[in-house]
Write an enzyme that holds these catalytic residues in place. Structure first.
Site, PDB file in Angstrom:
ATOM      1  CD  GLU A 168      -3.067  -0.583   2.329  1.00 36.65           C
ATOM      2  OE1 GLU A 168      -3.129   0.149   3.006  1.00 36.65           O
ATOM      3  OE2 GLU A 168      -3.780  -1.726   2.570  1.00 36.65           O
ATOM      4  CG  HIS A 196      -0.502   5.908   1.836  1.00 38.41           C
ATOM      5  ND1 HIS A 196      -0.307   4.416   1.684  1.00 38.41           N
ATOM      6  CD2 HIS A 196      -2.067   6.165   1.489  1.00 38.41           C
ATOM      7  CE1 HIS A 196      -1.856   3.930   2.081  1.00 38.41           C
ATOM      8  NE2 HIS A 196      -2.940   4.619   2.104  1.00 38.41           N
ATOM      9  CD  GLU A 238      -0.226   3.086   5.205  1.00 36.17           C
ATOM     10  OE1 GLU A 238      -1.346   3.012   6.357  1.00 36.17           O
ATOM     11  OE2 GLU A 238      -0.157   3.838   5.344  1.00 36.17           O
TER      12      GLU A 238
END
Length: 85
Positions: free
Chosen positions: A60, A62, A76
């Site tokens: 993930e 970001h 993440e």
């Protein structure tokens, strides 16, 4: 209030549900992360899209920065990754 002037160009991404966020630019392209696909994406002014899969499933991504021809990505998973395209 009148609408803003100028053209808006959309660039389709090859990966369905890529969920692009966190955008930044270097001298040649615009970079972004695809939180839905676990990838880093790059699009040139002429619309050429390149995607770079991250090796860690569920990472993930970001946020990102592109200093000195390296792409730094916040994950993440509690890690930071670098990409040298």
């Amino acid at each position: 209030m009148s609408p803003p002037e100028g053209a808006v160009t959309h660039f389709a991404l090859p990966t369905e549900k890529a969920a692009p966020v966190g955008i930044t630019a270097d001298d040649q392209a615009v970079w972004f992360v695809e939180i839905g696909a676990g990838q880093v994406g790059r699009v040139t002014p002429d619309g050429e899209v390149t995607e770079f899969p991250l090796p860690t499933a569920g990472s993930e991504p970001h946020g990102l920065a592109v200093p000195d021809d390296e792409v730094w990505v916040a994950l993440e998973t509690g890690k930071v990754a670098t990409l040298r395209p």
